[in-house]
Design an enzyme around this catalytic site. Structure first.
Site, PDB file in Angstrom:
ATOM      1  N   ASP A   1       0.816  -1.221   0.000  1.00 64.08           N
ATOM      2  CA  ASP A   1       0.000   0.000   0.000  1.00 64.08           C
ATOM      3  C   ASP A   1       0.846   1.265   0.000  1.00 64.08           C
ATOM      4  OD1 ASP A   1      -2.405  -1.306  -0.106  1.00 64.08           O
ATOM      5  OD2 ASP A   1      -2.680  -1.368   2.057  1.00 64.08           O
TER       6      ASP A   1
ATOM      7  N   TYR B   1     -10.085  -0.984   2.385  1.00 62.57           N
ATOM      8  CA  TYR B   1      -9.593  -0.884   3.766  1.00 62.57           C
ATOM      9  C   TYR B   1      -9.334   0.569   4.146  1.00 62.57           C
ATOM     10  CZ  TYR B   1      -8.880  -5.485   5.863  1.00 62.57           C
ATOM     11  OH  TYR B   1      -9.079  -6.696   6.476  1.00 62.57           O
TER      12      TYR B   1
END
Length: 695
Positions: free
Chosen positions: A310, A394
């Site tokens: 990420d 998320y």
């Protein structure tokens, strides 16, 4: 603007490590454009401050060197040709310092762009194989949202040097329907983003698309709102105890920290120090989350590649949320706006991107003495510096806590939506599918991990430091231990990088002591801080797997390297489609001496997630953290001067032996586990559209 109760001053000279301004972003963009590096199809993949050399910053602070130049790293991608540039611009002088044309076959690809993800629906809709696979499931492209994801690097034939994404589909029944509840599983498309074509469609299995909705705000799903929760109000009538100047310098109860923000790393904390009498003593030069990886454990033909970086692949800092008072942050809040570059090289501002506040944290110390009759309680308080980012499905919150007693803590908060699959069904004997949890009828949640790498450039009382690994040791019965009750600890000095990649061990309570090699405390011992790690699993993928090569940092809990200005990211500078072997694995192989040197400690922490039905359709916040505590850094408890609580509810020593309502920490740790000033998570504002979706 700061809260009305906060003191703000304006510095006369900006610090070399301050966050980039809108003017600097505009200047850097103009310099690369003037150099002929920007065409109509060029996009800015990353724009960020290139930290001035540490030696130069320290010399300038000490008054023995000049103010370092401000340099900006600019990474450029041509959407049509795929040509990539990694450019360094001196915005002080207005010149290009260096321009490296990146060879994708060697270094992989630059981070993924939102502009590329915008192209994916049209690319897959033009693929006969994709349309036919959907038709086999009685679906059309108009019914399916596409979820493009980073491809990783698996040596797949024909992908070397090509800029790839992998694409899942999810059925969306109406515009406000959360598609996550309807995975179109057993199907994935491989997409060349530069050529704008589908290179392969893998149609492994035709699985029923789950029907139940996951619209967690719908009263039919959530039920009527409960009416039993009474309001909690957090107030500081005299205002907060901290100040923040216009250059990002935060001062609170002896602590000084320079707060900055980066599109890749998110929050960056510089020059962290704490007062000891009249002296301001250094603890951390620079702290950040340098990388994170989310490896999935489902080996199916359509899912084996799911491993997301990420930070390096998506630049999670650029998806920082715009926070809201009363939802994300409670109490006397000071917000900092975040200024980033968009993909055209223009500055954009995210309002309230960083939240800063102080909160009560229960009992700091307490004793009721039977001999003297003296009873006393003092309350702990902590300073909170945080941000939230949404990376697809998320949501991650990163919280840095500073405590009155010199403790530093970093906590990651994980919420949002699990990345779902279609549950393939139980085995013939009723055994559950081993790689996913059934969380809703027909919906599976694959097992996965969230592993973060904190880069901690520790300067405990200056740059020369040493690191000792400390284990508890059980001693056998002997002449000196006749009753077998003795135990002690064993200290092992880490002397070089080659043997400074270490694993936590809860059985011996393993910790790591980072100590000054030049300064001792009043007892003649080195001043130090201790890293307390949570003893959670490191990377669970096979040692010789592609993800273990790419995310080598996640195979150990602790790495110690010798400081180098250009060693910032745990998995290396370029992550997207890189084959691995860069970053900590390469630096460890140098085997440089680290005893008494300027060292950097890298700590892997995180969660191993075997999902549960209670995590669906939206996940209650889960936590991962680590702690740094002073160990002989002070000569005694540094909080003896914390005053008694002035609350009228706090009993005096003559009343019930000092155990009044607040004296026992009744208000110390509210139901969210973060103290009564803890933050909410249910109404965060998001900055911009999130195009890529993953776990």
């Amino acid at each position: 603007m700061p809260h009305a109760g906060l003191t703000t001053t304006r510095p006369t000279t900006r610090h070399p490590l301050s966050t980039l301004t809108a003017e600097e972003i505009t200047a850097a963009s103009a310099v690369v454009s003037a150099a002929g590096l920007v065409a109509a199809t060029t996009r800015f993949a990353y724009v960020g401050l290139l930290d001035a050399p540490k030696a130069d910053v320290l010399a300038w602070e000490a008054g023995t060197g000049d103010l370092p130049a401000r340099q900006v790293r600019v990474q450029l991608l041509d959407l049509e040709s795929g040509v990539q540039h990694d450019v360094v611009v001196d915005v002080t002088a207005g010149v290009v310092v260096s321009d490296e044309v990146l060879q994708s076959a060697e270094v992989g690809q630059l981070p993924i762009l939102d502009a590329e993800f915008d192209l994916v629906p049209q690319i897959v809709a033009a693929s006969p194989e994709w349309v036919a696979a959907l038709a086999k499931r009685d679906l059309t492209p108009e019914q399916v949202v596409t979820v493009p994801l980073s491809a990783g690097e698996f040596g797949i034939e024909g992908e070397a040097g090509r800029r790839m994404a992998r694409v899942f589909g999810f059925r969306q029944d109406f515009p406000t329907d959360h598609p996550w509840a309807h995975p179109v599983d057993g199907l994935v498309a491989y997409v060349d983003l530069t050529r704008r074509q589908v290179t392969r469609v893998i149609d492994h299995a035709t699985m029923p698309v789950p029907e139940p909705h996951g619209n967690y705000l719908d009263p039919e799903v959530a039920g009527p709102p409960r009416t039993t929760l009474k309001p909690i109000e957090i107030t500081q009538p005299q205002g907060p105890s901290f100040t923040v100047d216009d250059d990002g310098l935060m001062t609170w109860e002896g602590w000084q920290v320079r707060v900055a923000f980066d599109a890749r790393e998110g929050l960056v904390l510089h020059r962290m120090s704490i007062a000891d009498g009249d002296e301001q003593r250094s603890v951390v030069y620079r702290a950040s989350i340098s990388e994170m990886v989310v490896p999935y454990g489902d080996p199916s033909p359509t899912r084996f590649w799911q491993n997301y970086f990420d930070t390096g692949e998506y630049l999670f800092g650029r998806y920082v949320n715009s926070l809201e008072l009363g939802c994300d942050c409670l109490g006397e809040i000071h917000y900092l706006d975040v200024t980033l570059a968009d993909e055209s090289g223009n500055p954009r501002v995210v309002k309230n991107g960083i939240c800063m506040h102080e909160e009560d944290y229960g009992v700091l110390w307490k004793h009721s003495d039977g001999f003297t009759g003296v009873a006393a309680t003092r309350r702990q308080r902590r300073m909170v510096i945080s941000f939230f980012t949404t990376v697809g499905n998320y949501d991650y919150g990163f919280y840095w806590y500073l405590y009155l007693d010199g403790t530093i803590e970093c906590e990651a908060k994980l919420t949002g939506i699990l990345f779902p699959s279609a549950y393939p069904g139980d085995g013939p004997d009723g055994e559950p599918y081993p790689y996913a949890t059934l969380v809703s009828p027909g919906v599976g949640a694959p097992v996965h991990q969230h592993l973060f790498s904190a880069r901690l450039d520790l300067d405990i009382d200056g740059t020369p430091n040493a690191v000792d690994e400390v284990d508890g040791v059980r001693l056998p019965i002997s002449e000196t231990n006749p009753h077998g009750n003795a135990f002690t600890n064993r200290r092992t000095r880490l002397t070089s990088e080659g043997h400074a990649a270490r694993e936590a061990d809860g059985a011996v309570g393993r910790t790591w002591h980072i100590s000054s090699t030049e300064r001792t405390n009043g007892l003649g011992r080195p001043t130090a801080y201790v890293l307390f790690a949570e003893h959670t699993p490191t990377l669970l993928a096979a040692d010789d797997s592609p993800i273990a090569r790419r995310a080598a940092f996640a195979t150990k809990h602790v790495w110690v390297t010798r400081f180098a200005d250009d060693e910032r990211y745990a998995a290396g500078t370029h992550i997207n489609q890189h084959a691995g072997g860069d970053g900590l694995a390469a630096w460890r192989a140098k085997d440089r001496p680290i005893d008494g040197e300027d060292v950097v400690l890298w700590h892997t922490f995180g969660l191993t997630h075997f999902p549960r039905p209670e995590d669906w359709p939206i996940m209650p916040t889960d936590y991962a953290r680590f702690t740094l505590k002073p160990y002989g850094f002070f000569d005694r408890n540094p909080t003896l001067d914390v005053p008694d609580n002035a609350s009228a509810h706090c009993a005096t020593p003559a009343q019930h032996n000092g155990t009044g309502h607040n004296g026992t920490g009744h208000n110390g740790t509210g139901p969210n586990g973060t103290g009564p000033n803890g933050t909410g998570h249910d109404c965060a504002g998001h900055n911009g559209t999130q195009h890529h979706q993953h776990g």
